[in-house]
Scaffold this motif. Structure first.
Motif, mmCIF file in Angstrom:
data_model
loop_
_atom_site.group_PDB
_atom_site.id
_atom_site.type_symbol
_atom_site.label_atom_id
_atom_site.label_comp_id
_atom_site.label_asym_id
_atom_site.label_seq_id
_atom_site.Cartn_x
_atom_site.Cartn_y
_atom_site.Cartn_z
ATOM 1 N N HIS A 1 16.876 7.521 37.653
ATOM 2 C CA HIS A 1 16.946 7.423 36.186
ATOM 3 C C HIS A 1 16.193 8.573 35.527
ATOM 4 C CE1 HIS A 1 16.671 5.872 32.095
ATOM 5 N NE2 HIS A 1 15.356 5.952 32.171
ATOM 6 N N LEU A 2 14.990 8.856 36.002
ATOM 7 C CA LEU A 2 14.177 9.899 35.365
ATOM 8 C C LEU A 2 14.785 11.280 35.586
ATOM 9 C CD1 LEU A 2 10.528 8.731 36.163
ATOM 10 C CD2 LEU A 2 11.703 8.620 33.954
ATOM 11 N N GLY A 3 15.297 11.519 36.774
ATOM 12 C CA GLY A 3 15.929 12.811 37.060
ATOM 13 C C GLY A 3 15.027 13.969 36.660
ATOM 14 N N ALA A 4 15.573 14.885 35.876
ATOM 15 C CA ALA A 4 14.830 16.088 35.485
ATOM 16 C C ALA A 4 13.640 15.774 34.589
ATOM 17 C CB ALA A 4 15.769 17.064 34.783
ATOM 18 N N ALA A 5 13.647 14.590 33.949
ATOM 19 C CA ALA A 5 12.531 14.250 33.054
ATOM 20 C C ALA A 5 11.239 13.989 33.829
ATOM 21 C CB ALA A 5 12.890 13.032 32.210
ATOM 22 N N ALA A 6 11.363 13.664 35.133
ATOM 23 C CA ALA A 6 10.154 13.420 35.931
ATOM 24 C C ALA A 6 9.253 14.654 35.934
ATOM 25 C CB ALA A 6 10.542 13.033 37.357
ATOM 26 N N GLY A 7 9.894 15.830 35.974
ATOM 27 C CA GLY A 7 9.124 17.080 35.981
ATOM 28 C C GLY A 7 8.286 17.254 34.720
ATOM 29 N N GLU A 8 8.742 16.664 33.621
ATOM 30 C CA GLU A 8 7.984 16.777 32.363
ATOM 31 C C GLU A 8 6.752 15.869 32.408
ATOM 32 O OE1 GLU A 8 8.940 19.227 30.277
ATOM 33 O OE2 GLU A 8 10.346 19.533 31.932
ATOM 34 N N ILE A 9 6.886 14.708 33.067
ATOM 35 C CA ILE A 9 5.707 13.846 33.255
ATOM 36 C C ILE A 9 4.717 14.573 34.173
ATOM 37 C CG2 ILE A 9 4.875 11.636 34.194
ATOM 38 C CD1 ILE A 9 7.476 10.352 33.269
ATOM 39 N N ASP A 10 5.257 15.248 35.188
ATOM 40 C CA ASP A 10 4.381 16.042 36.075
ATOM 41 C C ASP A 10 3.621 17.095 35.270
ATOM 42 O OD1 ASP A 10 5.390 14.635 38.234
ATOM 43 O OD2 ASP A 10 6.853 16.184 38.784
ATOM 44 N N ARG A 11 4.348 17.743 34.348
ATOM 45 C CA ARG A 11 3.705 18.795 33.543
ATOM 46 C C ARG A 11 2.567 18.232 32.704
ATOM 47 N NH1 ARG A 11 5.123 22.459 29.813
ATOM 48 N NH2 ARG A 11 7.033 21.560 28.949
ATOM 49 N N LEU A 12 2.750 17.000 32.214
ATOM 50 C CA LEU A 12 1.679 16.380 31.430
ATOM 51 C C LEU A 12 0.477 16.106 32.338
ATOM 52 C CD1 LEU A 12 0.941 15.138 28.614
ATOM 53 C CD2 LEU A 12 1.600 12.938 29.588
ATOM 54 N N CYS A 13 0.757 15.539 33.520
ATOM 55 C CA CYS A 13 -0.335 15.156 34.418
ATOM 56 C C CYS A 13 -1.134 16.366 34.901
ATOM 57 C CB CYS A 13 0.212 14.375 35.612
ATOM 58 S SG CYS A 13 0.902 12.770 35.149
ATOM 59 N N ARG A 14 -0.465 17.484 35.100
ATOM 60 C CA ARG A 14 -1.204 18.631 35.655
ATOM 61 C C ARG A 14 -2.090 19.296 34.598
ATOM 62 N NH1 ARG A 14 2.815 23.817 36.606
ATOM 63 N NH2 ARG A 14 3.217 24.095 34.399
ATOM 64 N N LEU A 15 -2.056 18.816 33.368
ATOM 65 C CA LEU A 15 -3.028 19.299 32.380
ATOM 66 C C LEU A 15 -4.399 18.668 32.598
ATOM 67 C CD1 LEU A 15 -0.796 19.376 29.210
ATOM 68 C CD2 LEU A 15 -1.998 21.337 30.183
ATOM 69 N N SER A 16 -4.430 17.652 33.467
ATOM 70 C CA SER A 16 -5.714 17.054 33.839
ATOM 71 C C SER A 16 -6.216 17.749 35.095
ATOM 72 C CB SER A 16 -5.524 15.560 34.113
ATOM 73 O OG SER A 16 -6.444 15.118 35.099
#
Lengths: 163, 427, 84
Positions: B171-186
């Protein structure tokens, strides 16, 4: 505007000040309302839990003097669409009590009921207000205003006017 | 060809003809105003597909629970003694009373106040008072209902009322990478959503919100007032000259990819409106955690992504859209908190309070537009809402995703294409 | 005027533990606030084992019949068993 002595604000003077502040807010008199605040002002509308630390939990409003100025500048542009056209407002302030002092500030509590009318309907707002008032150059000024809405734990409609 | 009636076009069945209502260049107004369509959305979208519910950081300890929702459904998100997160439907298996009334708390079991039935925090029935009335202990297999599928991606917990279907990853598909991008700001690679929620009641159809989240055309108009008084550079990100792009991420997800603009400036922390010397501890920790990659992370900043149907990550805020009826929803919003970044977290809370929620200097005006838009959509003519902006200049990127310019309606077209698939699915 | 202060009754971290001890056992008792609601934190000081009890569990303990509690105190009931 009545000049007041440094110490010992009496209830009558305090009430007159609170009514004036309410009228400026109701009538969108942004300049007069802004002039009431001290430089170390804090204008706070908590969300959800009243006891939460506003530095670690989100609030509906948590404005220092600088942000009060920004908020009013935005309103004055006339393109703050949530207040353009402005809401029609009238509020009643009651149950005014002097609760004590903090340094040179007089701490005052009051209840309010406010009716807001907009094209899309009428809203009733109500809650408890805590004010900290200070006499500066012979005039009462507002150092702190906390508005604790009765429904702060519920979904709130847009609150773009001065509460 | 515009001579369609103002009622829902029919295709010879009782169901609306979604192919007629959703066209490549425009969508019909009834999609926002017809209660029958809303009822079908509940069944086919909200009670079927993956819906964002809550974040694991909201139930940090065993026994913790918080009230959550999927549309009008009242849920309790719990963490059991083994650390597993469950989503219970907040309804007693006995006489359907609400079991939990508080917004949050810590309890390993729940006792319904009506007749004392007691459930474990995974929903299982522990017991009932005066058991002889049921022929003894353990005679009933009546737990609180659970959301059948619960999955979590990097702490973001999603639920699906369907027993089977695509996995969350699918379901998340390519959007998962955007959650990853948020997390790697930590510096620790994790975000927390533990700064509380603002709840903003909005008298508009939920889709007006979902479409607006990655609409790069509106900011300079709706938010011109705040951009002008604060000298904010955000307006420029969404101008005709911006190099930022709008991307259809598939499955109804879309983003405003602001990275081209931030890369063009090449200034670390510009995305947060600051400079490295003002947040030195954070920058040092990031460089230590990510090495050579840190510079790119600090330049590119946070994602601006709408995850279908209800999760919007707006750089430093998270929004959750909760539909209640065809013309009412609640926007839940909070500040992103980056684990290991106290310097940023406090500022993110302060900036979020200024921007979002019922009094927010940005969101109050978006919400004003949603509500005016709802009233507009209820007017009879011209029946259609346009979604064609930038169609002629859309391209497909190296990942096969459709890309438009910063102000194009590429995200909306992606939303509607997926919406149509779900609404027409006869499974 | 405690209800008028900015942060009335905010409890940060666990309350300082008190020890309930005898010659047979020593348990540190405190109220823990790390979760979404308060829990009783019990720490067996001799082994370091920790048990949290929420309010409903505590109420249940209060209502345990003495006979039931005596059974739990039997050393072979849970902690010292050959089959464990």
């Amino acid at each position: 505007m009545t000049a007041v002595a440094d110490a010992g604000l009496d209830l009558r003077q305090i009430e007159q000040f609170l009514y004036r502040e309410a009228r400026y807010a109701d009538e969108h008199d942004y300049d007069a309302w802004e002039a009431l605040w001290t430089d170390d002002a804090l204008y706070w509308v908590p969300a959800g839990d009243d006891a939460a630390d506003p530095r670690s939990q989100v609030s509906v409003i948590y404005d220092n003097r600088n942000r009060i100025a920004t908020r009013l500048k935005q309103l004055r542009t006339g393109k703050r669409y949530s207040q353009s056209p402005p809401s029609n407002l009238r509020r009643v302030i009651s149950n005014v009590e002097i609760l004590g002092t903090e340094g040179s500030d007089t701490v005052v509590g009051a209840n309010f009921v406010l009716v807001e009318s907009r094209t899309r309907g009428m809203e009733i707002w109500a809650g408890r207000v805590t004010y900290k008032l200070r006499v500066v150059d012979g005039e009462i000024r507002l150092a702190y205003k906390k508005v604790s809405l009765v429904n702060k734990d519920q979904p709130l409609p847009t609150l773009a006017f001065l509460i | 060809m515009d001579c369609v009636t103002a009622t829902v076009p029919q295709a010879g069945t009782d169901r609306p003809d979604y192919s007629a209502l959703i066209q490549p260049e425009r969508v019909h107004g009834s999609l926002y105003t017809d209660p029958r369509i809303f009822a079908e959305e509940l069944e086919r979208i909200w009670y079927r597909t993956w819906v964002y519910v809550g974040h694991e950081s909201e139930v940090p300890q065993p026994g913790d629970y918080v009230r959550k929702n999927i549309g009008p459904q009242d849920l309790v998100m719990t963490r059991d003694r083994e650390g597993q997160v469950h989503l219970l439907v907040n309804r007693c298996a006995h006489r359907a009373n609400l079991v939990c009334e508080d917004e949050r708390g810590n309890s390993n079991s729940f006792r319904c106040p009506y007749h004392g039935w007691t459930f474990r925090n995974n929903g299982e029935l522990l017991g009932y008072p005066y058991h002889q009335g049921y022929g003894g202990r353990g005679k009933l297999n009546l737990g609180m209902a659970t959301v059948p599928r619960v999955e979590s991606y990097r702490g973001f917990v999603f639920g699906s009322f369907a027993e089977d279907g695509p996995t969350l990853t699918e379901h998340l598909g390519a959007a998962a990478g955007e959650i990853d991008r948020l997390c790697r700001l930590s510096p620790e690679g994790e975000v927390e959503l533990n700064a509380g929620w603002l709840k903003h009641r909005t008298r508009a159809n939920w889709k007006l919100l979902a479409e607006n989240e990655t609409d790069g055309y509106h900011p300079q108009f709706v938010h011109g007032s705040i951009f002008s008084v604060t000298g904010s550079p955000i307006g420029a990100l969404y101008s005709e000259k911006s190099t930022a792009v709008t991307r259809d991420l598939g499955n109804g997800h879309s983003e405003n990819d602001l990275r081209p603009e931030f890369r063009r400036h090449g200034e670390p922390m510009r995305w947060f409106g600051t400079t490295p010397d003002r947040v030195p501890d954070y920058v040092a920790k990031m460089r230590q955690a990510y090495g050579d990659e840190a510079e790119q992370i600090l330049v590119e900043g946070a994602p601006h992504v709408m995850i279908f149907p209800n999760l919007f990550i707006a750089e430093i805020q998270v929004f959750v859209i909760q539909p209640l009826s065809v013309d009412e929803c609640v926007q839940h919003s909070t500040a992103v908190q980056l684990k290991g970044a106290p310097e940023l977290n406090r500022r993110m809370i302060s900036q979020s309070i200024g921007s979002v929620g019922p009094a927010g200097m940005l969101l109050a005006d978006d919400t004003e537009m949603y509500e005016r838009n709802q009233v507009g959509a209820e007017q009879l003519r011209p029946e259609w809402l346009e979604i064609r902006r930038g169609m002629h200049r859309e391209r497909v990127d190296e990942r096969g995703l459709r890309v438009g310019t910063a102000t194009d309606e590429t995200g909306m077209r992606g939303f509607w294409s997926h919406y149509k698939t779900l609404m027409e699915d006869d499974k | 005027m405690s209800d008028e202060q900015d942060r009335p009754g905010v409890v940060v971290g666990p309350s300082s533990p008190e020890v309930v001890g005898s010659e047979f056992a020593e348990v540190a008792v405190s109220v823990d606030h790390e979760g979404n609601g308060p829990r009783l934190k019990l720490e067996d000081l001799r082994t370091g084992r920790v048990r949290y009890l929420d309010a409903l569990e505590l109420e249940t303990v209060v209502w345990l019949p003495d006979g039931h509690l005596r059974q739990l105190l039997d050393p072979s009931a849970h902690r010292w068993r050959e089959d464990k």
